[in-house]
Design a protein around this motif. Sequence first.
Motif, mmCIF file in Angstrom:
data_model
loop_
_atom_site.group_PDB
_atom_site.id
_atom_site.type_symbol
_atom_site.label_atom_id
_atom_site.label_comp_id
_atom_site.label_asym_id
_atom_site.label_seq_id
_atom_site.Cartn_x
_atom_site.Cartn_y
_atom_site.Cartn_z
ATOM 1 N N THR A 171 68.847 -9.915 -40.796
ATOM 2 C CA THR A 171 67.558 -10.544 -40.517
ATOM 3 C C THR A 171 66.684 -10.409 -41.753
ATOM 4 O O THR A 171 66.735 -9.399 -42.466
ATOM 5 C CB THR A 171 66.858 -9.896 -39.314
ATOM 6 O OG1 THR A 171 66.704 -8.494 -39.551
ATOM 7 C CG2 THR A 171 67.666 -10.099 -38.041
ATOM 8 N N ARG A 172 65.909 -11.424 -42.012
ATOM 9 C CA ARG A 172 65.020 -11.454 -43.167
ATOM 10 C C ARG A 172 63.697 -12.099 -42.771
ATOM 11 O O ARG A 172 63.607 -12.822 -41.771
ATOM 12 C CB ARG A 172 65.643 -12.254 -44.323
ATOM 13 C CG ARG A 172 66.913 -11.644 -44.910
ATOM 14 C CD ARG A 172 66.603 -10.392 -45.701
ATOM 15 N NE ARG A 172 67.764 -9.899 -46.435
ATOM 16 C CZ ARG A 172 68.601 -8.978 -45.980
ATOM 17 N NH1 ARG A 172 68.421 -8.480 -44.753
ATOM 18 N NH2 ARG A 172 69.617 -8.561 -46.714
ATOM 19 N N ILE A 173 62.682 -11.867 -43.601
ATOM 20 C CA ILE A 173 61.365 -12.462 -43.434
ATOM 21 C C ILE A 173 61.056 -13.275 -44.684
ATOM 22 O O ILE A 173 61.233 -12.779 -45.809
ATOM 23 C CB ILE A 173 60.274 -11.391 -43.238
ATOM 24 C CG1 ILE A 173 60.667 -10.405 -42.125
ATOM 25 C CG2 ILE A 173 58.926 -12.035 -42.949
ATOM 26 C CD1 ILE A 173 60.832 -11.026 -40.762
ATOM 27 N N PHE A 216 65.856 -0.822 -45.258
ATOM 28 C CA PHE A 216 64.586 -1.314 -44.730
ATOM 29 C C PHE A 216 63.451 -1.112 -45.729
ATOM 30 O O PHE A 216 62.297 -0.898 -45.350
ATOM 31 C CB PHE A 216 64.265 -0.639 -43.394
ATOM 32 C CG PHE A 216 65.200 -1.026 -42.286
ATOM 33 C CD1 PHE A 216 65.129 -2.280 -41.698
ATOM 34 C CD2 PHE A 216 66.180 -0.147 -41.849
ATOM 35 C CE1 PHE A 216 65.998 -2.643 -40.681
ATOM 36 C CE2 PHE A 216 67.057 -0.503 -40.835
ATOM 37 C CZ PHE A 216 66.964 -1.754 -40.249
ATOM 38 N N TRP A 242 56.154 -4.071 -41.783
ATOM 39 C CA TRP A 242 56.463 -5.118 -40.805
ATOM 40 C C TRP A 242 56.617 -4.505 -39.412
ATOM 41 O O TRP A 242 56.107 -5.051 -38.424
ATOM 42 C CB TRP A 242 57.745 -5.843 -41.205
ATOM 43 C CG TRP A 242 58.017 -7.079 -40.399
ATOM 44 C CD1 TRP A 242 57.665 -8.360 -40.697
ATOM 45 C CD2 TRP A 242 58.708 -7.143 -39.127
ATOM 46 N NE1 TRP A 242 58.088 -9.224 -39.715
ATOM 47 C CE2 TRP A 242 58.729 -8.504 -38.744
ATOM 48 C CE3 TRP A 242 59.295 -6.201 -38.301
ATOM 49 C CZ2 TRP A 242 59.324 -8.938 -37.559
ATOM 50 C CZ3 TRP A 242 59.880 -6.626 -37.113
ATOM 51 C CH2 TRP A 242 59.888 -7.978 -36.752
ATOM 52 N N PHE A 243 57.315 -3.388 -39.328
ATOM 53 C CA PHE A 243 57.480 -2.732 -38.032
ATOM 54 C C PHE A 243 56.134 -2.296 -37.460
ATOM 55 O O PHE A 243 55.890 -2.427 -36.256
ATOM 56 C CB PHE A 243 58.406 -1.516 -38.166
ATOM 57 C CG PHE A 243 59.850 -1.862 -38.402
ATOM 58 C CD1 PHE A 243 60.480 -2.847 -37.673
ATOM 59 C CD2 PHE A 243 60.587 -1.190 -39.360
ATOM 60 C CE1 PHE A 243 61.805 -3.175 -37.881
ATOM 61 C CE2 PHE A 243 61.913 -1.502 -39.598
ATOM 62 C CZ PHE A 243 62.531 -2.495 -38.857
ATOM 63 N N VAL A 273 63.523 -7.908 -46.516
ATOM 64 C CA VAL A 273 63.963 -7.223 -45.306
ATOM 65 C C VAL A 273 62.756 -6.737 -44.521
ATOM 66 O O VAL A 273 61.645 -6.624 -45.056
ATOM 67 C CB VAL A 273 64.893 -6.036 -45.646
ATOM 68 C CG1 VAL A 273 66.109 -6.485 -46.440
ATOM 69 C CG2 VAL A 273 64.132 -4.955 -46.408
ATOM 70 N N LYS A 274 62.960 -6.488 -43.263
ATOM 71 C CA LYS A 274 61.901 -5.862 -42.466
ATOM 72 C C LYS A 274 61.686 -4.444 -42.986
ATOM 73 O O LYS A 274 62.642 -3.703 -43.195
ATOM 74 C CB LYS A 274 62.303 -5.812 -40.992
ATOM 75 C CG LYS A 274 62.465 -7.177 -40.348
ATOM 76 C CD LYS A 274 62.931 -7.032 -38.907
ATOM 77 C CE LYS A 274 63.102 -8.379 -38.245
ATOM 78 N NZ LYS A 274 63.597 -8.274 -36.850
ATOM 79 N N ASP A 275 60.440 -4.065 -43.197
ATOM 80 C CA ASP A 275 60.147 -2.724 -43.685
ATOM 81 C C ASP A 275 59.144 -2.046 -42.761
ATOM 82 O O ASP A 275 58.776 -2.602 -41.706
ATOM 83 C CB ASP A 275 59.649 -2.765 -45.130
ATOM 84 C CG ASP A 275 58.419 -3.653 -45.307
ATOM 85 O OD1 ASP A 275 57.758 -3.992 -44.296
ATOM 86 O OD2 ASP A 275 58.103 -4.004 -46.464
ATOM 87 N N ASN A 278 61.880 -2.761 -49.603
ATOM 88 C CA ASN A 278 61.886 -3.902 -50.496
ATOM 89 C C ASN A 278 61.467 -3.505 -51.907
ATOM 90 O O ASN A 278 60.813 -2.485 -52.111
ATOM 91 C CB ASN A 278 60.920 -4.986 -49.982
ATOM 92 C CG ASN A 278 61.426 -5.668 -48.726
ATOM 93 O OD1 ASN A 278 62.371 -6.455 -48.755
ATOM 94 N ND2 ASN A 278 60.797 -5.365 -47.598
ATOM 95 N N GLU A 297 60.569 -15.136 -39.411
ATOM 96 C CA GLU A 297 61.767 -14.297 -39.294
ATOM 97 C C GLU A 297 62.995 -15.188 -39.148
ATOM 98 O O GLU A 297 62.992 -16.161 -38.383
ATOM 99 C CB GLU A 297 61.661 -13.368 -38.086
ATOM 100 C CG GLU A 297 62.875 -12.471 -37.894
ATOM 101 C CD GLU A 297 62.758 -11.542 -36.704
ATOM 102 O OE1 GLU A 297 63.760 -10.861 -36.393
ATOM 103 O OE2 GLU A 297 61.677 -11.492 -36.077
ATOM 104 N N HIS A 312 54.582 -5.488 -36.019
ATOM 105 C CA HIS A 312 55.282 -6.202 -34.960
ATOM 106 C C HIS A 312 55.884 -5.301 -33.887
ATOM 107 O O HIS A 312 56.195 -5.781 -32.789
ATOM 108 C CB HIS A 312 56.392 -7.071 -35.568
ATOM 109 C CG HIS A 312 55.878 -8.167 -36.437
ATOM 110 N ND1 HIS A 312 55.592 -7.976 -37.772
ATOM 111 C CD2 HIS A 312 55.575 -9.464 -36.158
ATOM 112 C CE1 HIS A 312 55.147 -9.121 -38.287
ATOM 113 N NE2 HIS A 312 55.126 -10.023 -37.347
#
Length: 371
Positions: free
Chosen positions: A262-264, A61, A38-39, A33-35, A63, A281, A42
Amino acid sequence: MQNTEDRVQDSDVLVFRRYADVAVIARDPAFMVKDADWFDEHLPGWRQSTGMRLFGTHMLFHNAASHQRLRRVMSPAFRPARLRALSDVLRTTVEHQLDLLEKRARGDVVDLHALLTLPVTRSTGCALVGVPEEDGPLLYELVQPLLALLDPGTGLAAVTRADRAAATLRPYLDRLVAERRATPRDDLASLVAASLGDDEAAAALALALAGGFDTTVTLLDHAVNGLMTSPARKAVASGDEDAIDAAVNEALRLASPIGLITRIARREVTVGDVRVPEGQEVMAWIRDAHRDAQQFPDPDTFAPERPASRLLSFGSGPHYCLGAQLAKLEASLVLPAVLRRFPRIAPFGSPRPNDRVNVRGWTHFPVVLDP
């Protein structure tokens, strides 16, 4: 119906809609997941948004070990003994709301969302967290702008609304956490207050309120709507557990409260026949996957009798929804109760949807209780 394009490239995001592909993305540990990291990379500056900071740092959010740590703190609130206690609250609220509905004149059109399903889920969510039931309407309104942050392409206006809501919600949650640290009770607020810092505790409670309110009310609305014109309604009204389970599963399939995830990609992986590079993504549409005609024949029809299939409405793997059993408990009590009390209940007009893309539900559900 399922979109013609099962997999498309949307800007920098790979979009998947076919059941087989979405199931892989939901379950495969190759995706994360976006964590917060990541935020930070990005979405620089996201921490300056009070709404994003409150709702973007909860368990969903996180992992791996960080996610498991938060999940262990919250999970005791959903154990069987606690669910049994919540069922007492739930039964009382259901009967109270049905009593109020029975006072309406014969043939009246009523909003079942406003007068039954939403009050029931609000009451249960408040009891779970440990807040007064009378605060439910305010808390419900405050979490709505936060849920909009889960929509793809969230813009500045949505972030501003979320910030405004968080400016009221965060102090409320901070006071609650401080009270529970001083005087613990048997509720979720006490669990997070004892084990988490202020930021993580507030985020955990915001998640519990949002999930407890909106996902469950969507399940109840669509289950009642489907059953009103289904041959299964008599079996559900009689309390047949298999019939209730089948109706709940079909409502979850036809109208998944969570529309997409959404996943990465942690590493290069193949989904179906598509190569997904490391760091890519992906957006997986649960709502479309559940209407994949290859997996679910006649997918737009509410058919509780269809063979059981593994649904994705509550997620999968490590991120399987902690509140899934509570949501099913609510449905198991609400559905037979309303169909017994109002055996002639019928739809009237069209429900009014909210304006969200992801956590999509209804804001108005008109029915006639005794036509």
